[in-house]
Motif scaffolding. Structure first.
Motif, short mmCIF file in Angstrom:
data_model
loop_
_atom_site.label_atom_id
_atom_site.label_comp_id
_atom_site.label_asym_id
_atom_site.label_seq_id
_atom_site.Cartn_x
_atom_site.Cartn_y
_atom_site.Cartn_z
N ARG A 231 -7.34 4.62 11.03
CA ARG A 231 -7.49 3.68 9.93
C ARG A 231 -8.78 3.92 9.14
NH1 ARG A 231 -3.74 -0.60 10.95
NH2 ARG A 231 -2.93 -0.52 13.07
N ASN A 232 -8.72 3.46 7.89
CA ASN A 232 -9.90 3.40 7.00
C ASN A 232 -10.60 4.76 6.89
OD1 ASN A 232 -9.46 0.57 6.74
ND2 ASN A 232 -10.54 0.25 8.67
N ASN A 233 -9.82 5.80 6.59
CA ASN A 233 -10.36 7.15 6.50
C ASN A 233 -11.30 7.34 5.32
OD1 ASN A 233 -8.64 8.92 8.58
ND2 ASN A 233 -7.30 7.38 7.68
N ASN A 234 -11.05 6.63 4.25
CA ASN A 234 -11.82 6.81 3.02
C ASN A 234 -12.89 5.73 2.94
OD1 ASN A 234 -12.68 6.79 0.25
ND2 ASN A 234 -10.80 7.86 -0.32
N SER A 235 -14.12 6.06 3.32
CA SER A 235 -15.17 5.05 3.40
C SER A 235 -15.54 4.49 2.03
CB SER A 235 -16.40 5.63 4.10
OG SER A 235 -16.89 6.76 3.41
N ARG A 236 -15.50 5.33 1.00
CA ARG A 236 -15.82 4.85 -0.34
C ARG A 236 -14.81 3.79 -0.79
NH1 ARG A 236 -14.56 6.94 -5.62
NH2 ARG A 236 -13.54 8.74 -4.63
N SER A 237 -13.54 4.04 -0.52
CA SER A 237 -12.51 3.06 -0.90
C SER A 237 -12.54 1.83 -0.01
CB SER A 237 -11.13 3.72 -0.86
OG SER A 237 -11.04 4.75 -1.82
N LEU A 238 -12.91 1.99 1.25
CA LEU A 238 -13.03 0.84 2.14
C LEU A 238 -14.09 -0.12 1.62
CD1 LEU A 238 -12.34 -0.63 4.81
CD2 LEU A 238 -14.09 0.78 5.91
N ILE A 239 -15.22 0.41 1.20
CA ILE A 239 -16.28 -0.43 0.66
C ILE A 239 -15.83 -1.12 -0.62
CG2 ILE A 239 -18.59 -0.38 -0.38
CD1 ILE A 239 -19.20 1.98 1.55
N LYS A 240 -15.09 -0.41 -1.45
CA LYS A 240 -14.68 -0.94 -2.74
C LYS A 240 -13.51 -1.91 -2.64
CE LYS A 240 -13.12 0.61 -7.33
NZ LYS A 240 -12.77 1.80 -8.15
N LEU A 241 -12.52 -1.58 -1.81
CA LEU A 241 -11.25 -2.33 -1.81
C LEU A 241 -10.98 -3.07 -0.52
CD1 LEU A 241 -9.01 0.41 -3.47
CD2 LEU A 241 -10.13 -1.52 -4.61
N GLY A 242 -11.65 -2.70 0.58
CA GLY A 242 -11.39 -3.34 1.85
C GLY A 242 -10.30 -2.64 2.64
N PRO A 243 -9.99 -3.13 3.87
CA PRO A 243 -8.97 -2.51 4.71
C PRO A 243 -7.56 -2.80 4.20
CG PRO A 243 -9.78 -4.51 5.73
CD PRO A 243 -10.62 -4.30 4.50
N ASP A 244 -6.59 -2.07 4.75
CA ASP A 244 -5.17 -2.29 4.45
C ASP A 244 -4.87 -2.10 2.97
OD1 ASP A 244 -4.74 -2.95 7.17
OD2 ASP A 244 -5.34 -5.02 6.76
N THR A 245 -5.50 -1.11 2.36
CA THR A 245 -5.27 -0.85 0.93
C THR A 245 -4.72 0.54 0.69
OG1 THR A 245 -7.63 -0.29 0.74
CG2 THR A 245 -6.95 -2.51 0.08
N GLY A 246 -4.31 1.25 1.77
CA GLY A 246 -3.62 2.51 1.58
C GLY A 246 -4.43 3.74 1.95
N PHE A 247 -5.35 3.62 2.89
CA PHE A 247 -6.17 4.76 3.25
C PHE A 247 -6.15 5.03 4.76
CE2 PHE A 247 -7.72 3.01 -0.72
CZ PHE A 247 -7.71 4.14 -1.53
N ASP A 248 -5.05 4.68 5.40
CA ASP A 248 -4.84 4.96 6.81
C ASP A 248 -3.91 6.16 6.96
OD1 ASP A 248 -6.31 2.62 7.21
OD2 ASP A 248 -4.50 1.39 7.29
N SER A 249 -3.88 6.74 8.14
CA SER A 249 -3.01 7.90 8.36
C SER A 249 -2.59 7.99 9.82
CB SER A 249 -3.72 9.19 7.93
OG SER A 249 -4.83 9.46 8.77
N ILE A 250 -1.77 8.98 10.11
CA ILE A 250 -1.38 9.27 11.48
C ILE A 250 -2.56 9.90 12.20
CG2 ILE A 250 0.10 10.76 12.89
CD1 ILE A 250 2.26 10.45 10.74
N GLY A 251 -2.82 9.44 13.43
CA GLY A 251 -3.86 10.03 14.26
C GLY A 251 -3.27 10.95 15.31
N ASP A 252 -4.13 11.75 15.94
CA ASP A 252 -3.65 12.67 16.98
C ASP A 252 -4.33 12.38 18.31
OD1 ASP A 252 -6.13 13.51 16.20
OD2 ASP A 252 -5.62 15.64 16.02
N HIS B 12 0.80 -1.22 0.00
CA HIS B 12 0.00 0.00 0.00
C HIS B 12 0.83 1.27 0.00
CE1 HIS B 12 0.72 0.20 4.35
NE2 HIS B 12 0.35 -1.06 4.43
N TYR B 13 2.14 1.18 0.34
CA TYR B 13 3.02 2.34 0.20
C TYR B 13 3.07 2.76 -1.28
CZ TYR B 13 5.13 1.51 4.85
OH TYR B 13 5.38 1.35 6.20
N LYS B 14 3.33 1.78 -2.15
CA LYS B 14 3.40 2.06 -3.58
C LYS B 14 2.04 2.48 -4.11
CE LYS B 14 7.27 -1.13 -4.61
NZ LYS B 14 7.46 -1.84 -3.34
N TRP B 15 0.99 1.84 -3.62
CA TRP B 15 -0.35 2.16 -4.12
C TRP B 15 -0.71 3.61 -3.85
CZ3 TRP B 15 -3.38 -2.64 -1.86
CH2 TRP B 15 -2.92 -3.80 -2.50
N ARG B 16 -0.38 4.12 -2.66
CA ARG B 16 -0.68 5.51 -2.33
C ARG B 16 0.04 6.46 -3.27
NH1 ARG B 16 -2.57 6.65 3.23
NH2 ARG B 16 -1.40 8.60 3.19
#
Length: 476
Positions: free
Chosen positions: A309-330, A67-71
């Motif tokens: 994790r899973n910030n992009n709900s549209r992509s989560l539905i389409k591709l599932g978790p661990d596909t490059g849509f997580d980020s640093i939290g605060d 997912h590094y490359k995918w992003r």
């Protein structure tokens, strides 16, 4: 087929890559480079290691699941068809080759060329013009015996890999691999986060049914749940497991709750929605009980903290978790982390612990917290873990190393890991080792450390291998 030779783009990665002075070069080449690798946290598939999988082509071993490359490819406007979609493996590789020159100053640029060089002997920079030649060359190499899954690990002198495994896993691949008598050790790591994921009662109910089936325990109460988890910890231990791992936004500490654990558990398995307080209290108490179990086995517990994790709900539905849509939290880390560790320490049941931090603003928080619970019983008992995920790049590693050095003892550090799903990710240990040696070499050149090659060389060797070999009970 000869190694591709570029007429215009020879590799910038020289023998002394990232090493700024003669001291750094000596420390790396004489003390760091030769050390074996203990990769005590990754997401490699154990079935592929046990079966000694061979890979159809470079795309299947290098791009799939990364997912590094995918992003990076998405950021360039490359269609998902060429990332996780239905494009051919060649088309996906060609698009990645197109993307690589645009990744300059991202760690992907360094990792890409280190991986091509260390595994395939390719000393040119990848781009769209040479993509076909490199694709075909790598595919030919991948058919050779030393390019199987085990062969790739052997090439980089990997001695131990710890996979990440759910309590319900049967660990058959670890058992089968052990019978092969390989000098490489593959050990399971216990990842029980689903066992207290009561925030989704429907999914949780199904998971508990599976856990009951695996343990042959009828899980009708909270005490039954703890018995089932102890059962699986015992099984993991028998199969060589000595590590647990948790991926959490932050740790939990709810000591004064009047809530009843058994009531919460029964609500969860009957698919009733829980309150926020019920969820937090359940997670807190279950993690405490697990921590006591880990201590009883002499395990190391790992906590990866701070991912949103899973910030992009549209992509989560389409591709599932661990596909490059997580980020640093605060998230706020200090108070709950302190309370959680203190509760286990108060009863002298705090296991050896590694704390990984994803938000660099919390580096000093984590470094000081680790120091609060070292008790003189174990060298480096509480570790500020290596720079993780978005931070495992040059700047992130330097900041983690400097925070640990300033507040704790870098000499006790258990070093780097890949945290990767790729068999080609192990040059990240080299990357870390070069950065580490350069920081020490810089201090020597500045007169901030003595030019004591033998002693500082020992510290480097310890960080790269010896400390981890001592810290983890893998029976080496």
């Amino acid at each position: 087929m000869p190694v591709p030779k570029s007429k215009v783009s020879p590799s910038f990665i020289t023998e002394d890559f990232l090493l700024e002075n003669k001291y750094a070069k000596i420390l790396y080449h004489e003390y760091a480079a030769k050390q074996p690798i203990i990769d005590y946290h990754n997401h490699l598939p154990p079935d592929q290691i046990a079966a000694n999988r061979t890979f159809e082509n470079i795309t299947s071993v290098w791009l799939a699941g990364d997912h590094y490359k995918w992003r990076a490819m998405r950021a360039l406007g490359i269609s998902e068809e060429y990332i996780t979609g239905q494009a051919s493996d060649w088309e996906k590789f060609e698009k990645w080759a197109y993307a690589v020159p645009y990744t300059m100053r991202n760690p992907l640029y360094h990792w890409t060329h280190l991986e091509l060089m260390r595994y395939f002997g390719i000393h040119e920079t990848l781009n769209q013009n040479n993509a076909k030649e490199i694709f075909e060359f790598c595919n030919t190499r991948l058919q050779q015996p030393d390019f199987s899954s085990q062969g790739l690990l052997s090439q980089l002198n990997v001695k131990v890999v710890c996979t990440t495994d759910d309590p319900t896993d049967n660990l058959i691949h670890h058992q089968n691999f052990e019978k092969q008598g390989s000098s490489l050790k593959m050990k399971p790591a216990f990842r029980p986060d689903k066992a207290f994921a009561v925030e989704n009662p429907i999914t949780y109910h199904k998971y508990i049914e599976r856990l009951a089936e695996v343990t042959s325990i009828s899980i009708d109460s909270y005490e039954d749940l703890l018995a089932a988890l102890q059962n699986r910890i015992d099984f993991f231990h028998q199969t060589g497991g000595r590590i647990s791992d948790h991926g959490l936004e932050s740790l939990y500490f709810e000591p004064d709750s009047k809530l009843d654990l058994d009531t919460i558990f029964k609500k969860a398995i009957s698919a009733q929605v829980l309150t926020k307080d019920e969820i937090s209290f359940f997670k807190y108490r279950t993690l405490i009980e697990l921590g006591k179990m880990y201590h009883g086995k002499g395990w190391v517990q790992q906590f990866h903290l701070g991912a949103l994790r899973n910030n992009n709900s549209r992509s989560l539905i389409k591709l599932g978790p661990d596909t490059g849509f997580d980020s640093i939290g605060d998230f706020s880390q200090a108070s709950a982390l302190s309370g959680f560790l203190n509760e286990l320490d108060h009863s002298d049941q705090l296991a050896k612990t590694i704390l990984y931090n994803l938000n660099p603003s919390d580096n000093e928080v984590i470094a000081t917290m680790a120091g609060n619970f070292n008790d003189g019983t174990v060298k480096g008992k509480i570790q500020f873990g290596s720079a993780w995920w978005f931070l495992d790049q040059k700047d992130g590693m330097e900041k983690q190393i400097n925070s640990l050095s300033n507040i704790g003892l870098i000499s006790c550090f258990v070093g780097m890991l890949t945290d990767s799903r790729s068999f080609l990710s192990f040059p990240r240990h080299e990357y870390f080792r070069r950065i580490l040696c350069n920081l020490f070499g810089r201090d020597i050149a500045n007169g901030e450390l003595p030019n004591d090659e033998q002693w500082i060389g020992k510290i480097i060797s310890d960080i790269c291998y010896n400390n981890a070999n001592e810290f983890f009970d893998f029976g080496n």
